[in-house]
Scaffold this motif. Structure first.
Motif, PDB file in Angstrom:
ATOM      1  N   SER A 120      30.550  41.847  37.365  1.00 48.46           N
ATOM      2  CA  SER A 120      31.895  42.643  36.444  1.00 48.46           C
ATOM      3  C   SER A 120      32.718  42.560  38.408  1.00 48.46           C
ATOM      4  O   SER A 120      32.151  42.603  39.052  1.00 48.46           O
ATOM      5  N   GLY A 121      33.899  42.589  38.350  1.00 48.60           N
ATOM      6  CA  GLY A 121      34.975  41.966  39.480  1.00 48.60           C
ATOM      7  C   GLY A 121      34.901  44.042  40.271  1.00 48.60           C
ATOM      8  O   GLY A 121      34.417  44.093  41.740  1.00 48.60           O
ATOM      9  N   ASN A 165      31.800  44.008  41.762  1.00 48.02           N
ATOM     10  CA  ASN A 165      30.955  42.559  42.783  1.00 48.02           C
ATOM     11  C   ASN A 165      32.043  43.875  44.800  1.00 48.02           C
ATOM     12  O   ASN A 165      31.815  43.298  45.698  1.00 48.02           O
ATOM     13  N   ARG A 209      27.649  32.453  41.862  1.00 49.65           N
ATOM     14  CA  ARG A 209      26.943  31.896  39.764  1.00 49.65           C
ATOM     15  C   ARG A 209      28.081  32.887  39.318  1.00 49.65           C
ATOM     16  O   ARG A 209      28.192  32.671  38.403  1.00 49.65           O
ATOM     17  N   GLU A 210      28.863  33.432  40.117  1.00 55.20           N
ATOM     18  CA  GLU A 210      30.300  33.583  39.083  1.00 55.20           C
ATOM     19  C   GLU A 210      31.596  32.209  38.759  1.00 55.20           C
ATOM     20  O   GLU A 210      31.863  31.730  39.603  1.00 55.20           O
ATOM     21  N   ILE A 244      34.804  31.796  40.054  1.00 60.51           N
ATOM     22  CA  ILE A 244      35.451  31.732  41.902  1.00 60.51           C
ATOM     23  C   ILE A 244      36.632  30.950  41.263  1.00 60.51           C
ATOM     24  O   ILE A 244      37.265  31.529  42.919  1.00 60.51           O
ATOM     25  N   ASP A 273      38.863  35.846  42.202  1.00 63.28           N
ATOM     26  CA  ASP A 273      38.032  37.037  42.230  1.00 63.28           C
ATOM     27  C   ASP A 273      37.665  37.407  43.185  1.00 63.28           C
ATOM     28  O   ASP A 273      37.488  36.737  44.466  1.00 63.28           O
ATOM     29  N   SER A 315      34.667  37.213  43.967  1.00 65.93           N
ATOM     30  CA  SER A 315      33.444  36.822  44.164  1.00 65.93           C
ATOM     31  C   SER A 315      33.769  35.935  45.595  1.00 65.93           C
ATOM     32  O   SER A 315      32.950  35.806  46.521  1.00 65.93           O
TER      33      SER A 315
END
Length: 173
Positions: A2-3, A6, A46-47, A50, A125, A127
């Motif tokens: 999740s954000g 991260n 992987r997100e 992005i 995001d 990421s």
């Protein structure tokens, strides 16, 4: 991830890295200095979010700017670090006050990129920030290893940016 996770990973990695750089550290050119940045990049890539699905071009452009900024900040951080060889030939590095200024400038520029994205309506995001941090760490490690390898076999320390410059303090007689 999740954000929030991260963001916590980014803050933890940045705190550890910055904390470690305030003390002299051995530069180990023969080790996998690129491993932590690659792991962060893989986790970030992987997100699926992005890139903003509604603003792909703008989002990709902001991500590219973030990566270039990350590499530049990492290189600036490495060039402002003091590098020297111990009598036994082991290479050492330590960040300087100029390194802290590079970090502050980097944070300000990243805030500016985020603000520009928000003004354009681009969803950003965490990421992307993690990928920028990976670029920063990769740029710093790469330049430090290169500097250390170019100094091996010499007895003089490599100057950091600002070394040898006259002090701005007023001298008293």
């Amino acid at each position: 991830m999740s954000g929030l996770v991260n963001v916590l990973v980014i803050v933890a990695v940045a705190a550890i890295v910055i904390g470690r750089q305030l003390r002299p550290r051995v530069i180990q050119a023969d080790r996998r200095w690129w491993l932590l940045p690659v792991i962060l990049a893989v986790v970030a890539l992987r997100e699926p979010a992005i890139l903003d699905a509604h603003h792909r071009t703008e989002s990709a452009t902001l991500l590219a700017v973030e990566l270039v900024l990350g590499l530049a900040i990492g290189a600036g951080w490495a060039w402002t670090s003091r590098v020297w060889a111990a009598p036994d030939g082991v290479m050492w590095a330590k960040s300087t006050k100029a390194s802290a200024a590079v970090w502050a400038l980097g944070i300000a520029l990243r805030i500016g990129v985020f603000a520009l994205g928000a003004a354009l309506g681009v969803h950003q995001d965490s990421s992307a920030l993690m990928l920028g941090l990976a670029a920063t760490l990769l740029g710093r490690a790469g330049v430090l290893v290169w500097r250390a390898q170019s100094l091996q076999g010499t007895s003089r320390p490599a100057p950091a940016y600002g070394d040898g410059m006259p002090s701005a303090r007023k001298e008293h007689a």
